[in-house]
Every structure is written in C-alpha cells, then in structure tokens.
Design an enzyme around this catalytic site. Structure first.
Site, PDB file in Angstrom:
ATOM      1  N   HIS A  48       0.808  -1.222   0.000  1.00  0.00           N
ATOM      2  CA  HIS A  48       0.000   0.000   0.000  1.00  0.00           C
ATOM      3  C   HIS A  48       0.841   1.271   0.000  1.00  0.00           C
ATOM      4  CE1 HIS A  48      -3.564  -2.398   0.260  1.00  0.00           C
ATOM      5  NE2 HIS A  48      -3.006  -3.087   1.237  1.00  0.00           N
ATOM      6  N   TYR A  56      -2.033   5.238   5.946  1.00  0.00           N
ATOM      7  CA  TYR A  56      -1.226   4.073   6.317  1.00  0.00           C
ATOM      8  C   TYR A  56      -0.136   3.821   5.273  1.00  0.00           C
ATOM      9  CZ  TYR A  56      -0.072  -0.935   6.384  1.00  0.00           C
ATOM     10  OH  TYR A  56       0.583  -2.144   6.361  1.00  0.00           O
TER      11      TYR A  56
END
Length: 263
Positions: free
Chosen positions: A114, A138
């Site tokens: 990610h 995140y």
C-alpha cells in the site's frame, strides 16, 4: 547468518506467524512487543521483552549485542494520522537509531504494497523499485518508513531491506488476494534471505509468493536469495470472484477507505 535477532512487534499477526518459523538451533530471538506474549519454551533461545518502539532508550538496550533487527511493529491498516506518525514513523526512526547506536548494521523494515497502492498493472511484472504512490495515510506512513531506511543505509552504511509485503495469511482470505498473497513459510524465507545475503545498501523488495496470478516482480528478491515456493492458486477453487474494480491496481480496495479512519 544472524545468530542474535531482535524482532519488534513479535506479538502481532505476522510476528506470531514468523516466530516459530524463525526459530533455529543456536539462534537467539529477542521478541519485543508492548503486550504479553506466549511464554518461551525452555531451551528455545527466545527472550521476551516488553517495551515500546517509541522508547529510544529501551530500543537501544534491546538491540545491544544483536546481529540484526527485524522491525514489524506498526499499525497494519488505516489509522488516525497522529497514531501513524507516532508508531509507524517515529517508532521506525527509533528502531533505526537504536540499531545504529548499538552497532547493528543489518535491519529489515517491513513495508506494504500500500506504499505503492496507486500503481497499476502494465506489461510484464511490476518492479519492486517503483516510486511510492500510497493509497492511504497508512500507505504514506510506510512510504516514510522506506525513506528512513534509505537514509540510514546511505548515511551510515547499513544494510537495510524493505519488503513491500502483500497479504500474509495462512491462506488467502478472498479471491482479490490471489495475486498478492504471501504464505507464512515464504515470508520466513524472505526474512532468512535478507539475513543471509552479503548484499549491502538499501533494497526494496516485493513480499509476494510465487503466485500464478502475481504481477509483481520477484527479480529483486531473487537477487538476494529469496526464492518463494508457494502459490495461492491452490486455494482459488474455494474462493469467490475477483472484484473487477480493484483488479490490476496494487492497493485494491484500500483506495476506497476513508482517510484517517481506523480500519
């Protein structure tokens, strides 16, 4: 090969999966977390440490006399900004600084796919070295982790390995993970490769198994001795269909998560 390995976040999901797989005769595992952990068996070579990676003095003490640090401690998904900054970013800086102060020259920092979540599938395999394109706060925090690793490798001559980890579970949870799954056994193989290689400097790697459906490059991992063996296709028949809107994008459904809301 590291005979004394400090593992942060060892009570987390990935830490619990790796703990038995990293155990070796003659190896000392220093298992550090802020929460209680399963007791070490007699003669296991395990030492349990209750400490917080945001405590630099505690981290430096834990790192003293070790050969390498495996840094897993982090929020594993979307979270409020201040907490991601505190644990994922400041905590990683403390881990690197503690390793430097203790004379530990080999560090493995787990990042995530990610951190590169907005990259799309193209022709061929996606290199592990593509620039960060985070899909969430995140993901951004892990991109910051990658940058810190690069800084310490360049400035202090440390060997820093940063696997951009896919979905590490005993089995893929759904069909959307068939391309990016990494088995716990392959995850341990990746860690062992980072510990065993003579390569120095900074290394970005994909933490992915040898999946039939993968479109992530394994070349960078193979260059340091990571040769995954498992394939998510063994589980494909029991899973549902892939979500079309998320197929072919690294971050998948994470791109739709509300920023800053714990997931």
């Amino acid at each position: 090969m590291a005979e004394r390995l400090l593992v942060t976040g060892s009570a987390g999901r990935v830490g619990r999966l790796l703990r038995p797989r990293l155990a070796r005769a003659g190896r000392e595992l220093r298992l550090l977390d802020v929460v209680a952990q399963a007791e070490a068996a007699a003669g296991s070579g395990e030492t349990l440490i209750e400490a917080d990676v945001t405590d630099l003095a505690a981290m430096t003490s834990a790192a003293e006399g070790t050969d390498a640090v495996l840094h897993l401690a982090a929020y594993p998904g979307e979270q409020i900004w201040s907490e991601l900054q505190r644990l994922n970013v400041d905590g990683t800086r403390n881990v690197l600084e503690a390793a430097r102060a203790a004379g530990v020259s080999r560090v493995i920092l787990f990042s995530t796919i990610h951190a590169a979540g907005y990259h799309r599938r193209g022709d061929g395999f996606l290199p592990a070295t593509v620039p960060a394109r985070p899909d969430t706060y995140y993901g951004w925090s892990k991109a910051a982790v990658e940058a810190l690793g690069s800084l310490y490798a360049d400035r202090f001559g440390m060997a820093v390995f940063v696997p951009r980890l896919g979905a590490c579970f005993p089995e893929p949870l759904n069909a959307d993970l068939l391309d990016c799954w990494i088995s716990p056994d392959d995850c341990a193989r990746l860690v062992e490769a980072c510990l065993a290689t003579d390569a120095g400097g900074f290394h970005l790697l994909w933490g992915i198994s040898r999946n039939t459906r993968r479109w992530w490059s394994l070349a960078e991992g193979e260059a340091i001795g990571y040769h995954p063996r498992d394939d998510s296709e063994a589980y494909a028949d029991r899973l549902g269909p892939v979500t079309p809107a998320d197929a072919g994008v690294v971050g998948g459904f994470f791109r739709h998560l509300p920023l800053g809301e714990p997931s």
